[in-house]
Design a protein around this motif. Sequence first.
Motif, PDB file in Angstrom:
ATOM      1  N   LEU A  88      10.835  40.775   8.569  1.00 47.00           N
ATOM      2  CA  LEU A  88      11.463  40.623   9.909  1.00 47.00           C
ATOM      3  C   LEU A  88      12.251  39.388  10.139  1.00 47.00           C
ATOM      4  O   LEU A  88      13.269  39.350  10.769  1.00 47.00           O
ATOM      5  N   ARG A  91      15.870  39.864   8.534  1.00 42.81           N
ATOM      6  CA  ARG A  91      16.583  40.854   9.119  1.00 42.81           C
ATOM      7  C   ARG A  91      17.294  40.184  10.438  1.00 42.81           C
ATOM      8  O   ARG A  91      18.275  40.339  10.534  1.00 42.81           O
ATOM      9  N   TYR A  92      16.326  39.285  11.078  1.00 42.16           N
ATOM     10  CA  TYR A  92      16.980  38.525  12.346  1.00 42.16           C
ATOM     11  C   TYR A  92      18.031  37.306  11.703  1.00 42.16           C
ATOM     12  O   TYR A  92      19.129  37.263  12.314  1.00 42.16           O
ATOM     13  N   LEU A 119      14.203  36.585  17.632  1.00 41.40           N
ATOM     14  CA  LEU A 119      13.029  37.296  16.951  1.00 41.40           C
ATOM     15  C   LEU A 119      11.588  36.886  17.672  1.00 41.40           C
ATOM     16  O   LEU A 119      10.819  37.914  17.968  1.00 41.40           O
ATOM     17  N   SER A 122      11.261  39.357  20.601  1.00 46.64           N
ATOM     18  CA  SER A 122      11.418  40.727  20.235  1.00 46.64           C
ATOM     19  C   SER A 122      10.355  41.685  20.233  1.00 46.64           C
ATOM     20  O   SER A 122       9.302  41.262  20.189  1.00 46.64           O
ATOM     21  N   GLU A 124       9.799  43.910  18.230  1.00 51.52           N
ATOM     22  CA  GLU A 124       9.431  44.072  16.793  1.00 51.52           C
ATOM     23  C   GLU A 124       8.267  43.050  16.521  1.00 51.52           C
ATOM     24  O   GLU A 124       7.246  43.605  15.731  1.00 51.52           O
ATOM     25  N   LEU A 125       8.295  41.712  17.058  1.00 48.66           N
ATOM     26  CA  LEU A 125       7.352  40.952  16.846  1.00 48.66           C
ATOM     27  C   LEU A 125       5.873  41.242  17.792  1.00 48.66           C
ATOM     28  O   LEU A 125       4.847  41.310  16.858  1.00 48.66           O
ATOM     29  N   GLN A 128       4.109  43.717  15.549  1.00 49.32           N
ATOM     30  CA  GLN A 128       3.635  43.038  14.519  1.00 49.32           C
ATOM     31  C   GLN A 128       2.419  42.422  14.890  1.00 49.32           C
ATOM     32  O   GLN A 128       1.205  42.773  14.622  1.00 49.32           O
TER      33      GLN A 128
END
Length: 148
Positions: A88, A91-92, A119, A122, A124-125, A128
């Motif tokens: 991750l 990617r960021y 990030l 985000s 996505e975080l 997680q």
Amino acid sequence: MKRSAYIRLLLAAALAAGESLAKDVPVSRPQAAGRTYGQNYKDMVLAWCVATAYPGSTAASDAGSSVSALRDWTYYDMEGAGKAIQELVDRYLARDYFNLLAEAEVPGLKFQFLKCLDLYHSKELQEQVNRYVLKPRRTYRQDYSPKR
């Protein structure tokens, strides 16, 4: 003493007393033990991102040390999360945040810290956190402070 002078004196004394009580008490230790495991995980990933973004710098060393400290106050699946965090972060940091006006003033500007902040906030975080943090709403202090 006149009544208005007496009231002003009392008001001044009350304001002075309130001012001395309002001063911040110096904090001499990290506050992470009182934050949730989910928040500490997110803070740890932010520090990881900063450490990765600025290799070889004092900021990277400090952020890396913060990652290590935050691991102690975060209850998560270390084996499963490690690779996911690095992917991750990578990617960021690979994003292209080119800004023509800023580039004219500071050539080679990459906006690494802005990428780390994006990030941090985000979806996505948060996914997680939901996947790897075992008790996201609990705190280290709740789980490990001696019972009184």
